[in-house]
Design an enzyme around this catalytic site. Sequence first.
Site, PDB file in Angstrom:
ATOM      1  N   SER A 140     -29.743   2.407  44.402  1.00 31.09           N
ATOM      2  CA  SER A 140     -30.551   2.357  43.307  1.00 31.09           C
ATOM      3  C   SER A 140     -29.795   1.190  42.326  1.00 31.09           C
ATOM      4  CB  SER A 140     -30.756   3.622  42.475  1.00 31.09           C
ATOM      5  OG  SER A 140     -31.060   3.396  41.246  1.00 31.09           O
ATOM      6  N   SER A 141     -30.229   0.582  41.358  1.00 32.06           N
ATOM      7  CA  SER A 141     -29.454  -0.219  40.563  1.00 32.06           C
ATOM      8  C   SER A 141     -28.725   0.669  39.696  1.00 32.06           C
ATOM      9  CB  SER A 141     -30.494  -1.265  39.865  1.00 32.06           C
ATOM     10  OG  SER A 141     -31.551  -0.577  39.023  1.00 32.06           O
ATOM     11  N   CYS A 142     -28.868   1.534  39.574  1.00 35.54           N
ATOM     12  CA  CYS A 142     -28.166   2.654  38.579  1.00 35.54           C
ATOM     13  C   CYS A 142     -26.601   2.783  39.250  1.00 35.54           C
ATOM     14  CB  CYS A 142     -28.812   3.966  38.323  1.00 35.54           C
ATOM     15  SG  CYS A 142     -28.855   5.072  39.430  1.00 35.54           S
TER      16      CYS A 142
ATOM     17  N   TYR B 236     -26.674  11.026  39.896  1.00 36.15           N
ATOM     18  CA  TYR B 236     -27.398  10.325  40.832  1.00 36.15           C
ATOM     19  C   TYR B 236     -26.900   9.171  41.307  1.00 36.15           C
ATOM     20  CZ  TYR B 236     -31.785   7.944  42.568  1.00 36.15           C
ATOM     21  OH  TYR B 236     -32.623   7.287  43.494  1.00 36.15           O
TER      22      TYR B 236
ATOM     23  N   LEU C 107     -38.603   0.897  40.366  1.00 30.38           N
ATOM     24  CA  LEU C 107     -39.859   0.612  41.107  1.00 30.38           C
ATOM     25  C   LEU C 107     -40.972   1.161  40.568  1.00 30.38           C
ATOM     26  CD1 LEU C 107     -37.968   1.725  44.319  1.00 30.38           C
ATOM     27  CD2 LEU C 107     -38.724  -0.644  43.834  1.00 30.38           C
TER      28      LEU C 107
ATOM     29  N   LYS D   2     -25.498   8.058  45.074  1.00 33.74           N
ATOM     30  CA  LYS D   2     -26.105   6.668  45.697  1.00 33.74           C
ATOM     31  C   LYS D   2     -24.696   5.790  46.035  1.00 33.74           C
ATOM     32  CE  LYS D   2     -30.400   7.110  45.973  1.00 33.74           C
ATOM     33  NZ  LYS D   2     -30.955   6.838  47.205  1.00 33.74           N
TER      34      LYS D   2
ATOM     35  N   HIS E   6     -40.707   8.303  35.898  1.00 30.85           N
ATOM     36  CA  HIS E   6     -40.215   6.985  35.211  1.00 30.85           C
ATOM     37  C   HIS E   6     -41.374   6.382  34.260  1.00 30.85           C
ATOM     38  CE1 HIS E   6     -37.712   7.194  39.257  1.00 30.85           C
ATOM     39  NE2 HIS E   6     -36.889   6.661  38.265  1.00 30.85           N
TER      40      HIS E   6
END
Length: 316
Positions: A109-111, A138, A168, A142, A181
């Site tokens: 994920s971009s986080c 999270y 997404l 990841k 989200h």
Amino acid sequence: MLDRHAPVFVAGHRGLVGSAIVRRLEAEGFTDLRTVGREVLDLRDQSAVDSWFDVERPRYVFLVAGTVGGIHANTSRPAEFLYDNLMIHGTVVQAAHRIGVEKLLYLGSSCIYPRLAEQPIMEEALLSGALEPTNEGYALAKIVGIKLCETYRRQYGDDFISAMPTNLYGPGDNFDLEGGHVLPALMRRFHEAREAGEATVGVWGTGNARREFLHVDDLADACLFLMDGYSAPGHVNVGTGVDLTIRELAETVRDLVHPGADLAFDASMPDGMPRKVLDVSKLAGLGWTAQTSLTEGIVSTYAWFVEAAERGDLRL
Ligand code: GFB
């Protein structure tokens, strides 16, 4: 290129991403998809996962299972987001290694990137600064997933690769107002306000945070593209490279769903990362770019939402 007749395990097939990957693989002519529901197999349980792999013996794995949610779900259930994801990544990667899976794609994920990473964010920004606190648990899980793939490749020679998608959306999303989200929440909130004849719709945060949105069918296409042709230790960003403010996003949804409604920003809710847009030049250099414009994607996802709501078939 993957053998279209080999057994393929899509871990997390009921989620937004997993269901899109199943659609994409079916459309591509894959004939032997293996899936399993969480009521049958707890992916956090190594011995159960090992037994399942021993029986099913997939040659390829799409590891897209996990505990996911929006900013509020992340801040209110950080232990679950950390523990569940850490365990799921560990068990599936280890089981895949143990039976000799030929290729595995892990979805991050971009986080994973630092809160104040230089924008647009390049793959090299990983572990260069402190994480965004609203989704630290999270993000840590990841990051471990990426490192599992890298270290299993380095130590054992396993062909495990990682893709990092931006935010997404699309059919099959979670439309829960608290846990989901921003895009599905806004669609549902504007929709319900219009049905109820309410003129004002609440939006969390200041509206100034910037986000990038990728349609999940584009992501599924990128995942297959990478599985077919990418084999290297470095993770690959997947996005559009284009972002907008949450205010602009809310106005776009408003204009489609409930034109003329007023926006009421709730600054007591967190904005999260101030900006999060991916540098997608690595993937573009490999030959893949996203095809769905945000407006097009919002229109088709809203149409899907309305139909699914009428059928009583929404994840809420
Ligand atoms: O979608 P979202 O929860 O993802 O929030 P994050 C994006 C932005 O939209 C934040 C604002 O600035 C929110 O404050 N927002 C406005 C809303 N209204 C709403 C609403 O009704 N619901 C939600 N959810 N947000 C998540 C991470 O962060 O991104 C996860 O928590 C994951 O770990 C995911 O990585 C992709 O981008 O802030």
